[in-house]
Write a protein that holds these residues in place. Structure first.
Motif, PDB file in Angstrom:
ATOM      1  N   TYR A   1     -24.759  -3.979 -14.623  1.00 47.58           N
ATOM      2  CA  TYR A   1     -23.970  -4.680 -14.209  1.00 47.58           C
ATOM      3  C   TYR A   1     -24.570  -5.830 -13.576  1.00 47.58           C
ATOM      4  CZ  TYR A   1     -19.413  -6.499 -13.560  1.00 47.58           C
ATOM      5  OH  TYR A   1     -18.442  -7.929 -12.577  1.00 47.58           O
ATOM      6  N   PHE A   2     -24.113  -7.338 -13.164  1.00 49.60           N
ATOM      7  CA  PHE A   2     -24.990  -7.461 -12.097  1.00 49.60           C
ATOM      8  C   PHE A   2     -23.461  -8.588 -11.432  1.00 49.60           C
ATOM      9  CE2 PHE A   2     -26.148 -11.429  -9.728  1.00 49.60           C
ATOM     10  CZ  PHE A   2     -26.516 -10.785  -8.940  1.00 49.60           C
ATOM     11  N   ALA A   3     -23.213  -8.781 -10.571  1.00 50.90           N
ATOM     12  CA  ALA A   3     -21.740  -9.570  -9.586  1.00 50.90           C
ATOM     13  C   ALA A   3     -22.172  -9.802  -7.930  1.00 50.90           C
ATOM     14  CB  ALA A   3     -20.580  -8.280 -10.072  1.00 50.90           C
ATOM     15  N   GLY A   4     -23.001 -11.686  -8.282  1.00 52.31           N
ATOM     16  CA  GLY A   4     -23.165 -11.903  -7.266  1.00 52.31           C
ATOM     17  C   GLY A   4     -23.155 -13.212  -7.897  1.00 52.31           C
ATOM     18  N   THR A   5     -23.817 -14.346  -6.559  1.00 51.74           N
ATOM     19  CA  THR A   5     -24.009 -15.621  -6.989  1.00 51.74           C
ATOM     20  C   THR A   5     -25.130 -16.260  -7.140  1.00 51.74           C
ATOM     21  OG1 THR A   5     -24.731 -15.794  -4.131  1.00 51.74           O
ATOM     22  CG2 THR A   5     -22.119 -16.123  -4.580  1.00 51.74           C
ATOM     23  N   GLN A   6     -25.483 -17.885  -7.684  1.00 51.95           N
ATOM     24  CA  GLN A   6     -26.193 -18.301  -9.444  1.00 51.95           C
ATOM     25  C   GLN A   6     -27.645 -17.562  -8.588  1.00 51.95           C
ATOM     26  OE1 GLN A   6     -23.699 -19.858  -7.251  1.00 51.95           O
ATOM     27  NE2 GLN A   6     -22.675 -21.064  -8.658  1.00 51.95           N
ATOM     28  N   LYS A   7     -28.359 -17.943  -6.788  1.00 51.53           N
ATOM     29  CA  LYS A   7     -29.204 -17.702  -6.219  1.00 51.53           C
ATOM     30  C   LYS A   7     -29.861 -16.696  -7.070  1.00 51.53           C
ATOM     31  CE  LYS A   7     -32.207 -17.761  -1.927  1.00 51.53           C
ATOM     32  NZ  LYS A   7     -32.016 -17.688  -0.257  1.00 51.53           N
ATOM     33  N   TYR A   8     -29.127 -15.652  -6.560  1.00 50.47           N
ATOM     34  CA  TYR A   8     -29.106 -14.316  -6.842  1.00 50.47           C
ATOM     35  C   TYR A   8     -29.208 -13.810  -8.099  1.00 50.47           C
ATOM     36  CZ  TYR A   8     -29.282 -13.639  -1.564  1.00 50.47           C
ATOM     37  OH  TYR A   8     -29.875 -14.557  -0.272  1.00 50.47           O
ATOM     38  N   GLY A   9     -28.582 -14.455  -8.987  1.00 54.31           N
ATOM     39  CA  GLY A   9     -28.297 -14.194 -10.772  1.00 54.31           C
ATOM     40  C   GLY A   9     -29.707 -14.480 -11.571  1.00 54.31           C
ATOM     41  N   ALA A  10     -30.255 -15.366 -10.713  1.00 54.53           N
ATOM     42  CA  ALA A  10     -31.797 -15.706 -11.209  1.00 54.53           C
ATOM     43  C   ALA A  10     -32.815 -15.243 -10.976  1.00 54.53           C
ATOM     44  CB  ALA A  10     -32.076 -17.023 -10.524  1.00 54.53           C
ATOM     45  N   MET A  11     -32.401 -14.631  -9.502  1.00 56.61           N
ATOM     46  CA  MET A  11     -33.685 -13.563  -8.739  1.00 56.61           C
ATOM     47  C   MET A  11     -33.189 -12.318  -9.889  1.00 56.61           C
ATOM     48  SD  MET A  11     -33.323 -13.616  -4.913  1.00 56.61           S
ATOM     49  CE  MET A  11     -33.900 -14.775  -4.334  1.00 56.61           C
ATOM     50  N   HIS A  12     -32.460 -11.098  -9.464  1.00 55.04           N
ATOM     51  CA  HIS A  12     -32.613 -10.740 -10.634  1.00 55.04           C
ATOM     52  C   HIS A  12     -32.617 -10.036 -11.708  1.00 55.04           C
ATOM     53  CE1 HIS A  12     -28.326 -10.728 -12.672  1.00 55.04           C
ATOM     54  NE2 HIS A  12     -28.796  -9.524 -13.536  1.00 55.04           N
ATOM     55  N   ILE A  13     -32.704 -11.819 -12.571  1.00 65.05           N
ATOM     56  CA  ILE A  13     -33.174 -11.893 -14.032  1.00 65.05           C
ATOM     57  C   ILE A  13     -34.518 -11.235 -14.308  1.00 65.05           C
ATOM     58  CG2 ILE A  13     -32.652 -12.732 -16.343  1.00 65.05           C
ATOM     59  CD1 ILE A  13     -30.337 -13.885 -15.191  1.00 65.05           C
ATOM     60  N   ARG A  14     -34.651 -11.964 -13.229  1.00 62.05           N
ATOM     61  CA  ARG A  14     -36.379 -12.078 -12.959  1.00 62.05           C
ATOM     62  C   ARG A  14     -37.059 -10.710 -13.066  1.00 62.05           C
ATOM     63  NH1 ARG A  14     -35.664 -16.890 -10.944  1.00 62.05           N
ATOM     64  NH2 ARG A  14     -36.140 -15.857  -8.391  1.00 62.05           N
ATOM     65  N   ALA A  15     -36.501 -10.026 -11.870  1.00 67.20           N
ATOM     66  CA  ALA A  15     -36.713  -9.052 -11.717  1.00 67.20           C
ATOM     67  C   ALA A  15     -36.400  -7.635 -12.712  1.00 67.20           C
ATOM     68  CB  ALA A  15     -35.759  -8.791 -10.169  1.00 67.20           C
ATOM     69  N   ARG A  16     -35.868  -8.115 -13.426  1.00 64.08           N
ATOM     70  CA  ARG A  16     -35.363  -6.618 -14.598  1.00 64.08           C
ATOM     71  C   ARG A  16     -36.568  -7.176 -16.231  1.00 64.08           C
ATOM     72  NH1 ARG A  16     -34.532  -8.318 -19.395  1.00 64.08           N
ATOM     73  NH2 ARG A  16     -33.439  -9.694 -18.374  1.00 64.08           N
ATOM     74  N   HIS A  17     -36.718  -8.327 -16.067  1.00 64.49           N
ATOM     75  CA  HIS A  17     -37.476  -8.991 -17.450  1.00 64.49           C
ATOM     76  C   HIS A  17     -38.739  -7.822 -17.031  1.00 64.49           C
ATOM     77  CE1 HIS A  17     -40.329 -11.232 -19.770  1.00 64.49           C
ATOM     78  NE2 HIS A  17     -39.424 -11.185 -20.741  1.00 64.49           N
ATOM     79  N   ASP A  18     -39.236  -8.176 -16.169  1.00 68.00           N
ATOM     80  CA  ASP A  18     -40.686  -8.254 -15.346  1.00 68.00           C
ATOM     81  C   ASP A  18     -41.063  -6.746 -15.281  1.00 68.00           C
ATOM     82  OD1 ASP A  18     -40.826 -10.759 -15.379  1.00 68.00           O
ATOM     83  OD2 ASP A  18     -41.178 -11.047 -12.758  1.00 68.00           O
ATOM     84  N   LEU A  19     -39.583  -6.040 -14.793  1.00 70.42           N
ATOM     85  CA  LEU A  19     -39.586  -4.987 -14.848  1.00 70.42           C
ATOM     86  C   LEU A  19     -40.265  -3.641 -16.878  1.00 70.42           C
ATOM     87  CD1 LEU A  19     -37.595  -3.733 -12.360  1.00 70.42           C
ATOM     88  CD2 LEU A  19     -40.000  -2.957 -12.115  1.00 70.42           C
ATOM     89  N   GLY A  20     -40.572  -4.840 -17.323  1.00 72.73           N
ATOM     90  CA  GLY A  20     -40.092  -5.097 -18.744  1.00 72.73           C
ATOM     91  C   GLY A  20     -38.488  -3.773 -18.966  1.00 72.73           C
ATOM     92  N   TRP A  21     -37.799  -3.386 -18.561  1.00 70.01           N
ATOM     93  CA  TRP A  21     -36.205  -2.707 -18.282  1.00 70.01           C
ATOM     94  C   TRP A  21     -35.726  -4.031 -19.800  1.00 70.01           C
ATOM     95  CZ3 TRP A  21     -32.398  -2.293 -14.561  1.00 70.01           C
ATOM     96  CH2 TRP A  21     -30.833  -1.348 -14.878  1.00 70.01           C
ATOM     97  N   LYS A  22     -34.670  -2.750 -20.951  1.00 74.28           N
ATOM     98  CA  LYS A  22     -34.019  -3.811 -21.828  1.00 74.28           C
ATOM     99  C   LYS A  22     -32.630  -3.042 -21.815  1.00 74.28           C
ATOM    100  CE  LYS A  22     -38.140  -5.089 -24.234  1.00 74.28           C
ATOM    101  NZ  LYS A  22     -38.879  -5.594 -25.052  1.00 74.28           N
ATOM    102  N   PRO A  23     -31.939  -2.946 -20.502  1.00 72.53           N
ATOM    103  CA  PRO A  23     -30.776  -2.237 -20.760  1.00 72.53           C
ATOM    104  C   PRO A  23     -30.128  -3.625 -21.935  1.00 72.53           C
ATOM    105  CG  PRO A  23     -31.372  -3.456 -18.883  1.00 72.53           C
ATOM    106  CD  PRO A  23     -32.122  -3.466 -19.425  1.00 72.53           C
ATOM    107  N   LEU A  24     -28.336  -3.485 -22.176  1.00 75.91           N
ATOM    108  CA  LEU A  24     -28.279  -4.471 -22.179  1.00 75.91           C
ATOM    109  C   LEU A  24     -27.254  -4.538 -20.615  1.00 75.91           C
ATOM    110  CD1 LEU A  24     -25.291  -5.376 -24.346  1.00 75.91           C
ATOM    111  CD2 LEU A  24     -23.777  -3.590 -22.737  1.00 75.91           C
ATOM    112  N   HIS A  25     -27.135  -6.647 -20.951  1.00 75.73           N
ATOM    113  CA  HIS A  25     -27.294  -6.979 -19.763  1.00 75.73           C
ATOM    114  C   HIS A  25     -26.169  -7.516 -19.573  1.00 75.73           C
ATOM    115  CE1 HIS A  25     -30.491  -9.390 -16.204  1.00 75.73           C
ATOM    116  NE2 HIS A  25     -28.430  -8.638 -16.012  1.00 75.73           N
ATOM    117  N   LEU A  26     -25.507  -7.684 -18.453  1.00 75.53           N
ATOM    118  CA  LEU A  26     -24.209  -8.000 -17.878  1.00 75.53           C
ATOM    119  C   LEU A  26     -23.788  -8.978 -16.846  1.00 75.53           C
ATOM    120  CD1 LEU A  26     -23.185  -5.251 -19.265  1.00 75.53           C
ATOM    121  CD2 LEU A  26     -21.564  -6.758 -20.541  1.00 75.53           C
ATOM    122  N   VAL A  27     -23.995  -9.892 -17.253  1.00 71.06           N
ATOM    123  CA  VAL A  27     -23.594 -11.029 -15.329  1.00 71.06           C
ATOM    124  C   VAL A  27     -22.191 -11.450 -15.286  1.00 71.06           C
ATOM    125  CG1 VAL A  27     -26.185 -11.141 -15.529  1.00 71.06           C
ATOM    126  CG2 VAL A  27     -24.870 -13.147 -16.295  1.00 71.06           C
TER     127      VAL A  27
END
Length: 400
Positions: free
Chosen positions: A231-257
């Motif tokens: 679960y992620f809670a933040g503003t737009q810039k960091y929203g994009a950052m964390h999505i990229r970071a999660r994907h690039d780690l190969g991690w596939k949780p249920l992802h809520l923003v």
């Protein structure tokens, strides 16, 4: 002249007296103009949200070309606060004390609006339909001159927590949130939605600052915890950052923003649509590119308005819709105020909205306020990103 005749003449004069005799104006209002203001992050770390301000400017320019409100032109002064609380204070004082606006409306940001909340309430200047859902702005007893437009961040957090409990058999949850009122409200609501299970279900809790250049370490720690829900809670810039970071780690949780990081244009596109596929969030407004609204009059009118007045803007940017909705409600309040353009009357109207139908709100969602409950919008829709657009999940819900 007899007393009877004199009285009759005075009665006739009273009836014939121009309406201007009953007009009441506070600073910022006159027979020809209404001055209003807002501060916006046109620059700074959340400049992506500046589209709210661009839409606000375009809305009232359009309205003025069509005669204004009750024969008066609307003079909107939209100033760049750069998402800096001290700058927001400086510019808000300028709007009130130098430009002498009747009201402020639609300003973006939790920290910036918080920085001027006490000042505006002390001055008894309406702070209307601000673009934040933080709980501190839903306290009419302490801050009667502040009305927030967005659904409560805490209520949204509760609703997404309930969604997790309903859809994941054995959730292990990692939370990553912005270390300010915005992030804390979302996180607090999410934990409240988990109830007594929160302590056992949350296996990782990470924070970040709006001055951080990356959130990679927080996402790495979240994955290392073994969580199957993020679960992620933040503003737009960091929203994009964390999505990229999660994907690039190969991690596939249920992802809520959180909803503030759900913009296709400002968050999901920079992150990469393939990386964002499957993300869950909430909405209160229609997605103009959802096929379900292809023949919807409000949606067609909105897209036509965007094309005519903001041709350089991307219609998929939800910031434009936020500005459009806030401006519609502000125009409604000013129209209802008629010739009694006082701050007291403006506040009275804004806090007595009775299920107002607002263009671009989802069916089942209206604007409603009372003197003791300033929650303008308190219902929303869970949605899932399919790699191209948001698709609705279930029915409209309340987080309360």
């Amino acid at each position: 002249m007899s007393v009877r005749v004199l009285c009759a003449c005075l009665a006739v004069l009273a009836i014939a007296t121009p309406a201007s005799a009953q007009k009441k104006y506070d600073p910022g209002a006159s027979d020809t103009e209404i001055k209003i203001g807002q501060t916006m992050p046109f620059g700074g770390p959340v400049s992506a949200a500046g589209t709210v301000g661009h839409a606000s400017i375009a809305y009232f320019e359009t309205l003025n070309r069509n005669g204004g409100i009750n024969g008066r032109k609307i003079a909107l002064s939209a100033l760049d606060d750069g998402y800096s609380p001290p700058k927001a204070v400086e510019l808000t004082r300028k709007l009130v004390e130098s430009e002498k606006v009747l009201l402020l409306y639609g300003s973006v940001g939790t920290p910036t609006n918080a920085a001027v909340q006490k000042y505006l309430n002390a001055k008894k200047v309406p702070q209307l339909f601000i673009a934040t859902g933080a709980s501190r702005f839903k306290d009419p007893k302490t801050f009667p001159w502040t009305v927030s437009m967005l659904p409560s961040y805490e209520a949204e957090g509760k609703a997404l927590a309930r969604y997790v409990l309903q859809t994941v058999t054995a959730p292990k949850i990692a939370i990553v949130y912005q270390n300010d009122d915005l992030g804390k409200d979302f996180a607090h609501g999410f934990k409240a939605g988990l109830g007594d299970k929160a302590k056992s279900l949350i296996v990782s809790e990470q924070t970040f600052e709006v001055t951080d250049t990356t959130v990679d370490s927080q996402i790495i720690a979240a994955k290392a915890s073994g969580a199957n829900v993020l679960y992620f809670a933040g503003t737009q810039k960091y929203g994009a950052m964390h999505i990229r970071a999660r994907h690039d780690l190969g991690w596939k949780p249920l992802h809520l923003v959180c909803s503030t990081s759900s913009s296709i244009q400002a968050v999901l596109k920079p992150a990469g649509f393939d990386r964002a596929e499957g993300v869950i969030s909430t909405a209160y407004a229609k997605d103009p590119f959802d096929p379900a609204w292809a023949s919807d009059t409000d949606t067609r009118d909105y897209l036509d308005w965007l094309k005519a007045n903001l041709p350089q803007g991307n219609p998929r940017d939800t910031g434009y819709a936020v500005g459009y909705i806030a401006s519609f409600m502000t125009a409604h309040v000013l129209r209802q105020a008629g010739d009694t353009l006082t701050r007291d009357n403006v506040l009275r109207i804004a806090t007595h909205l009775k299920d107002l139908n607002v263009p671009m709100l989802l069916p089942g969602i209206t604007a409603h306020t009372t003197p003791t409950d300033y929650s303008v919008i308190n219902r929303f829709q869970v949605q899932r990103f399919d790699g191209r657009s948001w698709t609705r999940v279930g029915k409209v819900i309340s987080g309360e």
